[in-house]
Design a protein around this motif. Structure first.
Motif, PDB file in Angstrom:
ATOM      1  N   MET A   1       0.828  -1.179   0.000  1.00 17.34           N
ATOM      2  CA  MET A   1       0.000   0.000   0.000  1.00 17.34           C
ATOM      3  C   MET A   1       0.876   1.247   0.000  1.00 17.34           C
ATOM      4  SD  MET A   1      -3.168   0.726   2.432  1.00 17.34           S
ATOM      5  CE  MET A   1      -3.969   2.257   2.533  1.00 17.34           C
ATOM      6  N   ALA A   2       2.039   1.162   0.596  1.00 20.73           N
ATOM      7  CA  ALA A   2       2.923   2.319   0.647  1.00 20.73           C
ATOM      8  C   ALA A   2       3.364   2.743  -0.745  1.00 20.73           C
ATOM      9  CB  ALA A   2       4.130   2.019   1.520  1.00 20.73           C
ATOM     10  N   PHE A  39      -9.707  -4.563  -0.567  1.00 21.45           N
ATOM     11  CA  PHE A  39      -8.294  -4.329  -0.316  1.00 21.45           C
ATOM     12  C   PHE A  39      -7.715  -5.399   0.615  1.00 21.45           C
ATOM     13  CE2 PHE A  39      -4.965  -2.630   2.386  1.00 21.45           C
ATOM     14  CZ  PHE A  39      -4.024  -2.276   1.435  1.00 21.45           C
ATOM     15  N   LEU A  40      -8.404  -5.670   1.712  1.00 17.22           N
ATOM     16  CA  LEU A  40      -7.914  -6.657   2.677  1.00 17.22           C
ATOM     17  C   LEU A  40      -7.882  -8.059   2.073  1.00 17.22           C
ATOM     18  CD1 LEU A  40      -9.640  -5.377   5.918  1.00 17.22           C
ATOM     19  CD2 LEU A  40      -7.235  -5.136   5.258  1.00 17.22           C
ATOM     20  N   ARG A  41      -8.906  -8.418   1.315  1.00 12.26           N
ATOM     21  CA  ARG A  41      -8.924  -9.738   0.674  1.00 12.26           C
ATOM     22  C   ARG A  41      -7.774  -9.890  -0.323  1.00 12.26           C
ATOM     23  NH1 ARG A  41     -13.712 -12.719   1.311  1.00 12.26           N
ATOM     24  NH2 ARG A  41     -15.297 -11.549   2.446  1.00 12.26           N
ATOM     25  N   GLU A  42      -7.529  -8.852  -1.109  1.00 10.36           N
ATOM     26  CA  GLU A  42      -6.444  -8.913  -2.088  1.00 10.36           C
ATOM     27  C   GLU A  42      -5.089  -8.968  -1.395  1.00 10.36           C
ATOM     28  OE1 GLU A  42      -4.677  -8.966  -5.969  1.00 10.36           O
ATOM     29  OE2 GLU A  42      -6.552  -9.638  -5.076  1.00 10.36           O
ATOM     30  N   THR A  43      -4.937  -8.210  -0.323  1.00 11.39           N
ATOM     31  CA  THR A  43      -3.686  -8.241   0.440  1.00 11.39           C
ATOM     32  C   THR A  43      -3.442  -9.636   0.998  1.00 11.39           C
ATOM     33  OG1 THR A  43      -3.901  -5.910   1.015  1.00 11.39           O
ATOM     34  CG2 THR A  43      -2.451  -7.239   2.389  1.00 11.39           C
ATOM     35  N   TYR A  47      -0.254 -11.768  -0.228  1.00 11.82           N
ATOM     36  CA  TYR A  47       0.770 -11.953   0.805  1.00 11.82           C
ATOM     37  C   TYR A  47       0.353 -13.011   1.829  1.00 11.82           C
ATOM     38  CZ  TYR A  47       2.464  -7.626  -1.188  1.00 11.82           C
ATOM     39  OH  TYR A  47       2.910  -6.671  -2.054  1.00 11.82           O
ATOM     40  N   ALA A  48      -0.278 -14.057   1.350  1.00 13.08           N
ATOM     41  CA  ALA A  48      -0.730 -15.111   2.262  1.00 13.08           C
ATOM     42  C   ALA A  48       0.458 -15.786   2.934  1.00 13.08           C
ATOM     43  CB  ALA A  48      -1.548 -16.138   1.499  1.00 13.08           C
TER      44      ALA A  48
END
Length: 75
Positions: A1-2, A39-43, A47-48
């Motif tokens: 996200m940064a 956003f959280l699901r894609e993250t 990055y699982a």
């Protein structure tokens, strides 16, 4: 996200538009944030980790801590 300033701005705008200055939003208010959910699901997909990390209610002392982690400006 940064590294994705446009996504950070979009997420911040959605949260402030829907939640305003509330320090403790309700579950239904958070549930109504589609961009945050995506956003959280894609993250988590990208990055699982190999392990699941249980998050309890005590993981964050308040919503303000979580909000700061999600929305802090990296500048």
């Amino acid at each position: 996200m940064a590294t994705k300033q446009d996504l950070q701005d979009k997420l911040r705008a959605e949260m402030f538009r829907e939640l305003g200055d509330e320090s403790e939003p309700t579950y239904s208010q958070i549930e109504a944030l589609p961009f945050l959910d995506n956003f959280l699901r894609e993250t988590l997909r990208v990055y699982a980790s190999g392990k699941s990390i249980p998050l309890s209610q005590s993981t964050f002392k308040s919503f303000e801590q979580l909000r700061y982690l999600l929305l802090c400006r990296l500048c």
